[in-house]
Motif scaffolding. Structure first.
Motif, PDB file in Angstrom:
ATOM      1  N   GLU A  29      39.346 -11.133  13.999  1.00 26.66           N
ATOM      2  CA  GLU A  29      38.775  -9.787  14.146  1.00 26.66           C
ATOM      3  C   GLU A  29      37.850  -9.771  15.348  1.00 26.66           C
ATOM      4  N   THR A  30      37.800  -8.604  16.026  1.00 28.47           N
ATOM      5  CA  THR A  30      36.912  -8.439  17.176  1.00 28.47           C
ATOM      6  C   THR A  30      35.860  -7.364  16.946  1.00 28.47           C
ATOM      7  N   ASP A  31      35.956  -6.598  15.874  1.00 33.24           N
ATOM      8  CA  ASP A  31      34.974  -5.548  15.596  1.00 33.24           C
ATOM      9  C   ASP A  31      33.739  -6.172  14.962  1.00 33.24           C
ATOM     10  N   THR A  40      34.191 -12.001  22.810  1.00 33.81           N
ATOM     11  CA  THR A  40      35.318 -11.166  22.383  1.00 33.81           C
ATOM     12  C   THR A  40      34.920 -10.094  21.378  1.00 33.81           C
ATOM     13  N   LEU A  41      33.759 -10.230  20.737  1.00 37.43           N
ATOM     14  CA  LEU A  41      33.316  -9.220  19.777  1.00 37.43           C
ATOM     15  C   LEU A  41      32.721  -8.023  20.510  1.00 37.43           C
ATOM     16  N   HIS A  42      32.849  -6.852  19.892  1.00 37.84           N
ATOM     17  CA  HIS A  42      32.286  -5.660  20.507  1.00 37.84           C
ATOM     18  C   HIS A  42      31.649  -4.781  19.442  1.00 37.84           C
ATOM     19  N   PRO A  69      34.022  -5.479  25.869  1.00 39.29           N
ATOM     20  CA  PRO A  69      33.638  -6.760  25.269  1.00 39.29           C
ATOM     21  C   PRO A  69      33.381  -7.819  26.343  1.00 39.29           C
ATOM     22  N   GLY A  93      38.256 -14.225  17.700  1.00 36.22           N
ATOM     23  CA  GLY A  93      38.632 -13.011  18.404  1.00 36.22           C
ATOM     24  C   GLY A  93      39.627 -13.266  19.500  1.00 36.22           C
ATOM     25  N   GLU A  94      40.020 -14.523  19.677  1.00 32.81           N
ATOM     26  CA  GLU A  94      40.942 -14.899  20.753  1.00 32.81           C
ATOM     27  C   GLU A  94      42.307 -15.326  20.245  1.00 32.81           C
TER      28      GLU A  94
END
Length: 464
Positions: free
Chosen positions: A162-164, A187-189, A197, A133-134
């Motif tokens: 991906e961050t989702d 970083t994930l949300h 996040p 996610g970074e």
């Protein structure tokens, strides 16, 4: 589509509110309300309308219990990570379905280590997945090209930038990897939570849902975590309780050596330590770190070698001290690699019971190589290094070809106390020719240890 209802629950008293508030109305604490999804209430099907037995106590949902001696032991085959030092810290390899939290300062080498692990597993034919996610996929490939070797197929690792959280979980279910890396968990949300996040509620929700999927399908997950400026793992404490293993990657970016420690391990010992060296092609295992540190040790006043224990492994490291007259009141006390409070304790005992006063001098103590020692056995090495620097005398004598080795805990009354694994410490020192070794067995008091190391009675020592 309406957003799923959430509650803000106080982490201190458990009071809940439908919206966030700076101060908890229940206990009055500030900044303790954390966004959470409400737990569904129990329905009548769970046995609320039915009762049985004496007193009308509900029995729905009850299960049979049995003694532990009747529980069948399940032997799980571990997955070799391909890096011996990491396998040692994990307790013999990666346990399928386990969650491992890896923390460390920015730039210390967390992504490099996880990329190497994924590359070794891919080369061994294991299914892998790297979720970032970074960084973008192109940035990850640049690092993988540098790490690509004969036994590390870093370029064959599937990557997902991906961050989702829902997308990541769906990919985990579809790919069913043996091992997955989440870089990083902050970083994930989750879409159903409104927090940013990395917030407490988001991190807790992300970790819980990843754990449910990973343990359900037997996927081992490495969660890369951020750290605070004090060096502790960032995020809620519950994150460390959820995972099976917590690894701390330590070292200084300006130095080449790195140490990997297990702060928590449900499948192995927390006493093991792995040592790495950062090189151009990635992290290199240091199989015999004592040889590196002893070979680089100096033969000058203020330098001794500490025979320390890192888990079950004896480790020889150099401890250096500098004592310089100061015009600052109070004088400075600076240390790297040891606890500052332990340094203050040793200096107080030196001044009170050994005649080595440093009240008007700056004292600097450093454990060479970026290694951190958190055991009381380092007290004697600090004391001898400071006394040697204050006197300007080389520990062990000018004609000694090798550095002086020592270990022991310094008591408040000036005595030396024994520490664990003394035989193994002495054996490691003698392997490199560092004999004799000053220890509580050879010198019961600090005065005797100073006389043996510096060749002069302790009362004659004074700050130069």
């Amino acid at each position: 589509m309406p957003r799923t209802a959430t509650l803000h629950v106080c982490s201190d008293c458990g009071h809940s509110e439908p919206r966030w508030m700076g101060q908890c109305p229940g206990c009055g604490a500030w900044n303790t309300l954390v966004e959470e999804r409400p737990v569904a209430a129990l329905t009548g099907r769970a046995g609320g309308s039915r009762s049985a037995g004496r007193g009308g106590a509900g029995t729905a949902g009850a299960v049979a219990v049995r003694p532990l001696r009747e529980v069948e032991q399940v032997r799980v085959a571990r997955l070799p990570a391909g890096i011996g030092e990491l396998d040692r810290v994990l307790g013999g390899g990666i346990v399928p379905g386990s969650l491992v939290l890896l923390g460390g300062s920015p730039g210390i080498g967390k992504s490099t280590l996880t990329n190497m692990v994924m590359g070794h597993l891919a080369a061994a034919g294991r299914r892998t997945l790297y979720v970032s996610g970074e960084e973008s996929a192109a940035q990850i490939r640049l690092r993988a090209e540098r790490l690509e070797t004969e036994g590390c197929a870093a370029l064959d690792v599937p990557v997902l930038a991906e961050t989702d959280l829902d997308t990541v979980l769906a990919t985990l279910v579809a790919e069913k990897p043996d091992v997955c890396v989440i870089d990083s968990v902050q970083t994930l949300h989750a879409a159903e939570l409104s927090g940013a996040p990395g917030s407490v509620g988001q991190v807790r929700e992300v970790a819980s849902r990843i754990m449910a999927v990973a343990k359900g399908q037997g996927t081992a997950v490495f969660l890369v975590g951020h750290v605070t400026k004090e060096g502790a793992l960032a995020g809620p404490r519950v994150l460390e309780h959820l995972v099976d293993c917590v690894l701390q990657f330590e070292g200084e970016r300006e130095r080449t050596y790195r140490t990997l420690r297990a702060l928590k391990n449900r499948f192995g010992s927390t006493n093991e330590t792995g040592v790495f060296e950062m090189a151009q092609g990635g992290l290199v295992e240091v199989l015999d770190p004592s040889a590196r540190f002893v070979g680089e040790a100096t033969r000058k006043p203020g330098s001794v070698v500490l025979a320390a224990m890192e888990g079950t492994r004896p480790l020889l490291v150099e401890v250096q001290a500098l004592v310089s007259p100061s015009e600052i009141v109070p004088p400075r006390r600076v240390c790297n690699g040891i606890d500052r409070n332990r340094l203050a304790l040793v200096l107080a005992v030196l001044g009170r019971h050994a005649g080595v006063g440093t009240g008007t001098a700056d004292v600097f103590v450093n454990v060479v190589g970026g290694v951190r020692v958190d055991e009381p056995g380092a007290d004697l090495a600090v004391a001898l290094a400071v006394a040697s620097a204050a006197r300007g005398v080389t520990a062990g004598g000018e004609d000694r070809p090798l550095p002086l080795a020592c270990f022991g805990e310094v008591g408040l009354t000036g005595e030396l106390r024994s520490v664990g694994h003394g035989d193994r410490r002495r054996q490691e020192a003698r392997k490199f020719g560092l004999d004799p070794v000053i220890s509580p067995e050879s010198a019961p008091t600090l005065r005797q240890a100073l006389k043996a190391a510096l060749g002069v009675p302790a009362p004659n020592l004074k700050t130069s």
